[in-house]
Write an enzyme that holds these catalytic residues in place. Structure first.
Site, PDB file in Angstrom:
ATOM      1  N   VAL A  58       0.204  -1.455  -0.141  1.00 20.65           N
ATOM      2  CA  VAL A  58      -0.054  -0.222  -0.154  1.00 20.65           C
ATOM      3  C   VAL A  58       0.830   1.377  -0.496  1.00 20.65           C
ATOM      4  O   VAL A  58       1.982   1.243   0.246  1.00 20.65           O
ATOM      5  CB  VAL A  58      -0.484  -0.255   0.807  1.00 20.65           C
ATOM      6  CG1 VAL A  58       0.008   0.586   2.533  1.00 20.65           C
ATOM      7  CG2 VAL A  58      -2.391   1.538   1.151  1.00 20.65           C
ATOM      8  N   CYS A  59       0.724   2.070  -1.029  1.00 17.87           N
ATOM      9  CA  CYS A  59       1.170   3.568  -0.103  1.00 17.87           C
ATOM     10  C   CYS A  59      -0.115   4.575  -0.409  1.00 17.87           C
ATOM     11  O   CYS A  59      -1.230   4.682   0.237  1.00 17.87           O
ATOM     12  CB  CYS A  59       2.143   4.096  -1.771  1.00 17.87           C
ATOM     13  SG  CYS A  59       0.590   3.960  -3.118  1.00 17.87           S
ATOM     14  N   ALA A  60       0.171   5.970  -1.024  1.00 19.93           N
ATOM     15  CA  ALA A  60      -1.229   6.631  -1.259  1.00 19.93           C
ATOM     16  C   ALA A  60      -2.208   6.600  -1.460  1.00 19.93           C
ATOM     17  O   ALA A  60      -3.863   6.163  -1.027  1.00 19.93           O
ATOM     18  CB  ALA A  60      -0.761   8.281  -0.988  1.00 19.93           C
ATOM     19  N   GLY A  62      -1.974   4.289  -4.729  1.00 20.27           N
ATOM     20  CA  GLY A  62      -1.281   3.137  -5.782  1.00 20.27           C
ATOM     21  C   GLY A  62      -0.387   3.397  -6.758  1.00 20.27           C
ATOM     22  O   GLY A  62      -0.142   2.183  -7.611  1.00 20.27           O
ATOM     23  N   THR A  86      -3.828   4.120   0.664  1.00 22.96           N
ATOM     24  CA  THR A  86      -4.910   4.838   2.484  1.00 22.96           C
ATOM     25  C   THR A  86      -5.669   6.055   1.758  1.00 22.96           C
ATOM     26  O   THR A  86      -6.216   5.527   2.722  1.00 22.96           O
ATOM     27  CB  THR A  86      -2.620   5.293   3.061  1.00 22.96           C
ATOM     28  OG1 THR A  86      -2.366   4.208   2.896  1.00 22.96           O
ATOM     29  CG2 THR A  86      -3.895   5.763   4.212  1.00 22.96           C
TER      30      THR A  86
END
Length: 100
Positions: A58-60, A62, A86
């Site tokens: 996961v990141c902010a 995708g 996120t």
């Protein structure tokens, strides 16, 4: 590339999640129980990726997680991108933690 939605991920009981956002983003809000390996350190710290199959990344939103998933897949690791990251997790009202 394999992807999963935040709703699908939240329903998995023992999902192993790696957060590749930078330190300040992670401290602001992150999914409880994740392993934090910033993308800027990812190649150097790839051995810190938990030994699980699959690993959810996961990141902010995708994009960075997709880069990490591609890298892991090239190393033969079963990795899945978390679509929406996120931001989508928070928009869905799912729990987050703050702090490092």
């Amino acid at each position: 590339m394999n992807e999963i939605t935040v709703t699908e991920l939240s329903a998995l009981p023992d999902a192993v999640i790696v957060d590749v956002r930078e330190d300040d983003e992670y401290a602001n809000a992150h999914i409880p129980g994740v392993t934090h390996i910033p993308l800027s350190d990812f190649v150097a710290r790839v051995n810190d990726v938990p030994d699980a199959s699959p690993v959810y990344v996961v990141c902010a939103a995708g994009g960075r997680s997709a880069q990490a998933v591609s890298y892991l897949a090239g190393r033969g690791i079963d990795a899945v991108n978390v679509a929406g990251g996120t931001i989508a997790w928070q928009q869905a009202g799912l729990p987050v933690q703050q702090g490092a």
